[in-house]
Design a protein around this motif. Sequence first.
Motif, PDB file in Angstrom:
ATOM      1  N   LEU A  38       7.488  -2.125   0.719  1.00 41.43           N
ATOM      2  CA  LEU A  38       7.277  -3.549   0.394  1.00 41.43           C
ATOM      3  C   LEU A  38       5.612  -3.396   0.921  1.00 41.43           C
ATOM      4  CD1 LEU A  38       7.608  -6.492  -0.095  1.00 41.43           C
ATOM      5  CD2 LEU A  38       7.914  -6.983   2.369  1.00 41.43           C
ATOM      6  N   THR A  41       3.795  -1.456  -2.163  1.00 48.94           N
ATOM      7  CA  THR A  41       3.920  -2.491  -3.430  1.00 48.94           C
ATOM      8  C   THR A  41       2.960  -3.458  -3.413  1.00 48.94           C
ATOM      9  OG1 THR A  41       6.301  -1.888  -3.513  1.00 48.94           O
ATOM     10  CG2 THR A  41       5.548  -3.565  -5.040  1.00 48.94           C
ATOM     11  N   LEU A  42       2.856  -4.177  -2.306  1.00 56.22           N
ATOM     12  CA  LEU A  42       2.001  -5.168  -2.100  1.00 56.22           C
ATOM     13  C   LEU A  42       0.436  -4.754  -2.214  1.00 56.22           C
ATOM     14  CD1 LEU A  42       3.442  -7.453   0.613  1.00 56.22           C
ATOM     15  CD2 LEU A  42       3.224  -7.927  -1.825  1.00 56.22           C
ATOM     16  N   GLY A  45      -0.297  -3.396  -5.741  1.00 56.41           N
ATOM     17  CA  GLY A  45      -0.372  -4.636  -6.713  1.00 56.41           C
ATOM     18  C   GLY A  45      -1.806  -5.031  -6.635  1.00 56.41           C
ATOM     19  N   ALA A  46      -2.221  -5.411  -5.488  1.00 58.93           N
ATOM     20  CA  ALA A  46      -3.306  -5.941  -5.034  1.00 58.93           C
ATOM     21  C   ALA A  46      -4.641  -4.989  -5.579  1.00 58.93           C
ATOM     22  CB  ALA A  46      -3.495  -6.348  -3.612  1.00 58.93           C
TER      23      ALA A  46
END
Length: 176
Positions: A38, A41-42, A45-46
């Motif tokens: 998680l 991924t965050l 993505g940022a």
Amino acid sequence: MSKKKKRAAANEQKPLVPTKQPPSTLKEVVKWISIAVLICTLLSGAMTFASILTVEAGAPRDPNNPFSSSFIVGNNMIVPLFGVTIACKYHDVEFEGGETLDNNAAGAEETFFLMASYKKIPAPCPKEINMTAPLKSGIVTIAVSYSPFLWPFKTSTIRHFKTEIAADKKILWLPQ
């Protein structure tokens, strides 16, 4: 207490008190792997949405040849970019007198495994184009594809520059 009461109390079973058992090792491992995925991924993505990739046109090395201009691709992020492919292509080039540029010879591509943060790389635009007459107009397209840090998918950026004749009759490449 009477003997009957004592015997009845002894025969009564005490209620089972749930004892605290340690969590399963497998459950703990799955939990921490899920949290790590998680977070990655965050962050990635940022990085995709915060990518700051610049393409700038520089001044020509030879003022009489606009094709000697350098185009600089810059990574202005705090993280590196991977699998960077930079392609440069001249098109819709017209010279005074109606001549045009052969589109097959007017492009180049270069690939880099890594582009460090805050690094600038010159785009592989052909600079040795023979001009038989003064340039009238033209467009150069610079396409960059890359993967931000920890992001498995490619992202692309395309920039177009068009010729503009300055007041001193020099030709500049301006963003379109």
